[in-house]
Design an enzyme around this catalytic site. Structure first.
Site, PDB file in Angstrom:
ATOM      1  N   GLN A 155       0.832   6.357   1.008  1.00 48.24           N
ATOM      2  CA  GLN A 155       1.573   7.429   1.696  1.00 48.24           C
ATOM      3  C   GLN A 155       3.054   7.434   1.336  1.00 48.24           C
ATOM      4  O   GLN A 155       3.849   8.066   2.024  1.00 48.24           O
ATOM      5  CB  GLN A 155       1.427   7.281   3.216  1.00 48.24           C
ATOM      6  N   ASP A 205       0.868  -1.169   0.000  1.00 51.22           N
ATOM      7  CA  ASP A 205       0.000   0.000   0.000  1.00 51.22           C
ATOM      8  C   ASP A 205       0.911   1.227   0.000  1.00 51.22           C
ATOM      9  O   ASP A 205       1.507   1.573   1.024  1.00 51.22           O
ATOM     10  CB  ASP A 205      -0.900  -0.028   1.241  1.00 51.22           C
TER      11      ASP A 205
HETATM   12  N1  PMP Z   1      -3.832   3.521   2.730  1.00 49.41           N
HETATM   13  C1  PMP Z   1      -3.237   4.516   3.373  1.00 49.41           C
HETATM   14  C2  PMP Z   1      -1.917   4.276   4.028  1.00 49.41           C
HETATM   15  C3  PMP Z   1      -3.825   5.770   3.418  1.00 49.41           C
HETATM   16  O1  PMP Z   1      -3.223   6.769   4.065  1.00 49.41           O
HETATM   17  C4  PMP Z   1      -5.061   5.983   2.775  1.00 49.41           C
HETATM   18  C5  PMP Z   1      -5.753   7.322   2.795  1.00 49.41           C
HETATM   19  N2  PMP Z   1      -5.699   8.003   4.005  1.00 49.41           N
HETATM   20  C6  PMP Z   1      -5.642   4.903   2.101  1.00 49.41           C
HETATM   21  C7  PMP Z   1      -5.006   3.695   2.095  1.00 49.41           C
HETATM   22  C8  PMP Z   1      -6.945   5.040   1.385  1.00 49.41           C
HETATM   23  O2  PMP Z   1      -6.807   5.872   0.286  1.00 49.41           O
HETATM   24  P1  PMP Z   1      -8.073   6.345  -0.560  1.00 49.41           P
HETATM   25  O3  PMP Z   1      -9.054   6.876   0.431  1.00 49.41           O
HETATM   26  O4  PMP Z   1      -7.526   7.385  -1.463  1.00 49.41           O
HETATM   27  O5  PMP Z   1      -8.574   5.144  -1.290  1.00 49.41           O
END
Ligand code: PMP
Length: 405
Positions: A202, A199
């Site tokens: 960030q 993921d």
């Molecule tokens: N993973 C992480 C580490 C995040 O910080 C975020 C968003 N805060 C997400 C996933 C989800 O991202 P999104 O809402 O853009 O799908």
């Protein structure tokens, strides 16, 4: 390195005033602001190049298709993927993880199988696995963290068993700023023949990423966190994995032939892009990636780390300051609590001074439980932030903290 004042002029919103005070925007972890070129690209697409892609023989449709496919190549180059067919456009990180969780569990998992995640995951890397777990009988196993907010390596290695099917972990924590040792994680998982999803929601905006060097099997990120538009994101997958996964959604574009008796599916990447994609979003995302590349992620990493070091040093001057997340390797984010002051009160009062921070659990409730807290105040940085803005935050805290006695 780069001229911050010049860069700030590219982001019109940064010169806004909030309650009569110049905006200090420290909520970049939630979403980043957009440079003018990204907004102009959206406008240009709708004014000049708008038509549904892929299916049209006419000029505009071809032009929009070319833009969308060019964007795919820009993403490929940005993360150093081998092939453009390995780049799937999604709505964002969340949809990309749901896609993998759904298709992977359906194809490869049986009741009792396990997915390894970590304590610090965002809800979007927990809940999709729980939903699929309910359907396919798959369980999650969780890598614990130490007091500094780092993964405990020995415990991670103990989680592997013949039931393990996939490891899915964040690269950089949206709460703690911890940079996880993803290279090592991928190497360890591959030693067990287990694929890894990273993921990168960030990380892709803070540090250069080379998916081929990393050797990750899947990597996901959101456009809006890297100065691009909302509603578009990316799933990178190695071709041999994506080929084996069944489609996630059905509809137009993802098919080769359809009949009531039997439907066959399109080739990669289209197999995973059902329906009209956000071709305006994808092209504006490519514009954002080009913008970031021109500044240089190496430069961005160095600059943002200086901001983080400066902020950490200044915040620690307060008596009852508690920084949440003190990993040896961290970037981009500082989470904190002061004495018994509720994070929400702190956020509200800072807001009145024009300072935007995020408060709460940051979509990481299991992490909050592990830390024994309800939430934090989080300042998350971008390359357009400055030391002067951190001074504004510190001055704000100097006023707020005494109010609570
Ligand atoms: N993973 C992480 C580490 C995040 O910080 C975020 C968003 N805060 C997400 C996933 C989800 O991202 P999104 O809402 O853009 O799908």
């Amino acid at each position: 390195m780069f001229d911050v004042e010049k860069i700030r002029k590219d982001f019109p919103i940064l010169s806004r005033e909030i309650y009569g005070k110049p905006l200090v925007y420290f909520d970049n972890g939630a979403t980043t602001q957009k440079p003018r070129c990204v907004v102009e690209k959206i406008e240009e697409m709708y004014y000049n190049t708008n038509a549904n892609i892929h299916r049209g023989v006419h000029f505009l449709s071809q032009a929009a298709t070319d833009e969308h496919e060019k964007a795919r190549r820009t993403v490929r180059d940005f993360i150093h993927a081998g092939k453009e067919s390995e780049i799937i456009f999604t709505r964002g990180t969340t949809e990309a993880i749901n896609l993998v969780a759904s298709s992977f569990c359906r194809e490869f998992c049986k009741p009792g199988d396990e997915i390894i995640i970590s304590t610090m995951e965002h809800h979007s890397n927990i809940v999709p696995w729980q939903i699929q777990g309910d359907i396919f009988g798959v369980k999650i196993r969780v890598i614990p963290i130490n007091d500094k907010g780092e993964l405990i390596w020995d415990e991670f290695e103990k989680l592997f068993s013949e039931k393990t099917k996939l490891v899915s972990v964040m690269h950089i924590s949206n709460v703690l700023g911890t940079i996880n040792p993803v290279e090592k994680i991928i190497e360890a998982a591959h030693a067990h023949n287990i694929p890894v999803l990273i993921d990168a929601a960030q990380s892709v905006q803070h540090t250069p990423i080379d998916v081929q060097k990393l050797d990750c099997d899947f990597l996901v990120f959101s456009g809006h966190k890297i100065y691009g538009p909302t509603g578009v994101g990316v799933l990178y997958g190695k071709e041999n994995w994506l080929d084996k996964l069944p489609p996630y959604q059905g509809g137009g574009e993802m098919i080769a032939t359809v009949s009531f008796a039997k439907t066959t599916y399109n080739e990669l990447p289209f197999k995973f892009e059902a329906g009209t994609p956000d071709y305006v979003g994808s092209t504006a995302l490519a514009t954002a990636l080009d913008y970031v590349s021109a500044i240089g992620l190496e430069n961005i990493y160095v600059y943002e780390n200086k901001l983080l070091d400066y902020a950490t040093e200044k915040l620690l001057q307060f008596d009852k300051m508690r920084i949440i997340g003190t990993a040896d390797y961290k970037t981009g984010v500082v989470s904190f609590l002061v004495g018994n002051i509720h994070h929400y009160d702190m956020g509200m009062l800072l807001d009145k001074m024009g300072i935007a921070v995020r408060t709460g659990h940051h979509c990481a409730q299991p992490l909050m439980d592990a830390l024994g807290i309800e939430g934090t105040v989080r300042a998350s940085f971008a390359f357009y932030n400055t030391k002067e803005e951190i001074d504004r935050l510190v001055a704000g805290l100097e006023r707020i903290i005494p109010m609570f006695g």
